[in-house]
Design an enzyme around this catalytic site. Sequence first.
Site, PDB file in Angstrom:
ATOM      1  N   LYS A  60       0.835  -1.205   0.000  1.00 47.45           N
ATOM      2  CA  LYS A  60       0.000   0.000   0.000  1.00 47.45           C
ATOM      3  C   LYS A  60       0.873   1.259   0.000  1.00 47.45           C
ATOM      4  CE  LYS A  60      -3.831  -2.276   2.357  1.00 47.45           C
ATOM      5  NZ  LYS A  60      -4.546  -2.441   3.634  1.00 47.45           N
ATOM      6  N   HIS A 111       0.582  -7.102  17.713  1.00 48.11           N
ATOM      7  CA  HIS A 111      -0.344  -8.229  17.635  1.00 48.11           C
ATOM      8  C   HIS A 111      -0.853  -8.609  19.006  1.00 48.11           C
ATOM      9  CE1 HIS A 111       2.935 -10.971  18.879  1.00 48.11           C
ATOM     10  NE2 HIS A 111       3.677 -10.338  17.994  1.00 48.11           N
TER      11      HIS A 111
END
Length: 125
Positions: A60, A111
């Site tokens: 991206k 995470h």
Amino acid sequence: MIYGIGIDLIEVERMAEKIGKQPGFREFVFSEQEIIYCEKHTNKFEHYAARFAAKEAFFKAIGTGWREGTLFNEVEIGNEENGKPQVKLLGKTAITYERMKLGNIFVSLSHLKSMATAIVIIENR
């Protein structure tokens, strides 16, 4: 000056399912070093998911998405000696990036048991 920013979020369970059910997926997406790193951890799918999110964020940030001349397993997410995550480009992906004349790559990973996220910032040269 910043060239691009990318961010991605993925469910850890989704990554575990893909690795478990799709033969070759792990090797297609992750480098040999990433596999070694993730497999040595108790919660390995959290680490796989964070690295997958970083790869998505990288594509991206370069603004073109996954394109010809780049491969997921050639965008390697590793760690510096102090533990700071880093992006290392390999093979044709490194050559493609060099041709784009882009600069430093910064990455941050996070995470939890169920989710993983990453952000990538790329500088102009």
